[in-house]
Design a protein around this motif. Sequence first.
Motif, PDB file in Angstrom:
ATOM      1  N   ARG A 136      -1.194   1.591   1.715  1.00 10.55           N
ATOM      2  CA  ARG A 136      -1.676   1.036   0.155  1.00 10.55           C
ATOM      3  C   ARG A 136      -0.877   1.745  -0.792  1.00 10.55           C
ATOM      4  N   GLU A 137      -0.800   3.046  -0.811  1.00 11.05           N
ATOM      5  CA  GLU A 137       0.219   3.747  -1.640  1.00 11.05           C
ATOM      6  C   GLU A 137       1.284   3.252  -1.994  1.00 11.05           C
ATOM      7  N   VAL A 138       2.041   3.032  -1.045  1.00  7.94           N
ATOM      8  CA  VAL A 138       3.708   2.334  -1.277  1.00  7.94           C
ATOM      9  C   VAL A 138       3.330   0.819  -1.737  1.00  7.94           C
ATOM     10  N   ALA A 139       2.576  -0.131  -1.248  1.00  8.67           N
ATOM     11  CA  ALA A 139       2.229  -1.333  -1.742  1.00  8.67           C
ATOM     12  C   ALA A 139       1.727  -1.135  -3.255  1.00  8.67           C
ATOM     13  N   ASP A 140       0.807  -0.426  -3.775  1.00  9.58           N
ATOM     14  CA  ASP A 140       0.550  -0.377  -5.002  1.00  9.58           C
ATOM     15  C   ASP A 140       1.725   0.334  -5.855  1.00  9.58           C
ATOM     16  N   ALA A 141       2.514   1.080  -5.259  1.00 12.43           N
ATOM     17  CA  ALA A 141       3.604   1.442  -6.347  1.00 12.43           C
ATOM     18  C   ALA A 141       4.574   0.508  -6.467  1.00 12.43           C
ATOM     19  N   LEU A 142       4.879  -0.437  -5.282  1.00 14.19           N
ATOM     20  CA  LEU A 142       5.658  -1.341  -5.379  1.00 14.19           C
ATOM     21  C   LEU A 142       5.327  -2.388  -6.449  1.00 14.19           C
ATOM     22  N   ALA A 143       4.039  -2.672  -6.319  1.00  9.50           N
ATOM     23  CA  ALA A 143       3.381  -3.800  -7.311  1.00  9.50           C
ATOM     24  C   ALA A 143       3.502  -3.051  -8.628  1.00  9.50           C
TER      25      ALA A 143
END
Length: 471
Positions: free
Chosen positions: A387-394
């Motif tokens: 989730r941390e990576v996905a949030d940062a990519l978003a």
Amino acid sequence: MKTPLLTILAAALLSACSLAPTYQRPAAPVAAAFPDNAPAAGAAAAPTADGKAAVDTGWRDFFADERLRQLIASALDNNRDLRTAALRIEEARAAYNITRADRLPNLNGTLSGTRARTAASQGPGGISGVGERYDVGISSAFELDFFGRVRSLSEAALASYLATDEARRAAQISLVAEVAKAYFTERAYAEQLALAQSTYEARRRTYDLTRQRMDVGASSLLDLRLNETLMETARAQALATARQRAQAENALTLLVGAPPAQAASGAMADDRQIDAMSAVPAGLPSDLLTRRPDIRAAEQRLRAANANIGAARAAFFPRISLTAALGSSSPEFSGLFDSGTKTWSFMPQLTVPIFDAGRNRANLNLAEVRKNIAVADYERTIQVAFREVADALAARSYLADQVAAQRAIQEAQAERLRLLQLRFENGVASTLDVLDAQRELFDAQQQLVQARLLRTTSAIDLYRALGGGLQ
């Protein structure tokens, strides 16, 4: 006489079987790749990486600001949380060395002397006397680890040690990211403070001019009070921003672990630097998460829990211990090594659990439950990391366009103010229109700084989430 010691040494070389379950890494409960967040309508595509991605870049290469590099280096030397994490490694290493030592025989040298008086009723011929005895020798004790109890405990201690080391690495990554975010936050407050102070000075000059115009009847008291309100509002904003900047400096000092060697300097990252920090290849596979130290630490804790099951199972089986001694005994100290004084002993011991009121079963159940907890913790750690990576990519996909939109707002407000000032000089626009445009331009400038800061911290979060920051 050497046979008992040789027997123990030979037994130490025997490989014990293990009753621990065969370790299998749980499947990652996340998608195979991170979501591809397309930019909003009309937005430019997110940059892609040329060369090394953020996950492969050390913090000295990732951050271009030399002042920030110095602060991070100082934090890695002085931060107390990181220092505690390093000491935890030493603690875990010592615990592992203790457990590992149980897998080998221990040898102890002994030297003892006894002087005792014998009662007449117990002495030879009914005569009391004082006797002496001196002993010297080498003794050894060892457990034959046929069922892998000691081996499993050693493997669990090793996994715990490795987990502690990975936890220190994770703490280092977090520290690097937090120092960078605190640094850019302080720099953003410094930029906002400069804007607030310049706005206050401009409004103060306008207030002084309005008061002079009112003295000659060219302006009204209403205009004077309106200008005074805006001037004091800018002053209050400048004071609030100065307080926030001071608190940001204190937060940075705490992270660094020592007062800064020089006064705060530098500027916020510009768009080019943020683009470079945010650049990662498209279509990142989620198995990159296995490179994160916190995930590796969770897996090592799972390995330790798995090994503890083997130790708990071995407790149901007999335990064989060997104890041997080789030495010399004499009634006189000077005769310890004379002919005929040699002694030896060999004591094998078999301990079979018969009744323990369910203790071994409870220990096994406890070990199995703790393994299940470790599995859940491992899977949860992966999900949080995903989730941390996905949030940062978003965030990366949209924040660049948000900054561009906010910059366009600022430029439009600046042009609006310029036009209103021209209209005011020609007597077309009112003072209220000009003051309102000044206020909205100031708000747009402050929001642009915040948007740039948000984009910078988001790039740092992506860098940290991908496991960068160790080199």
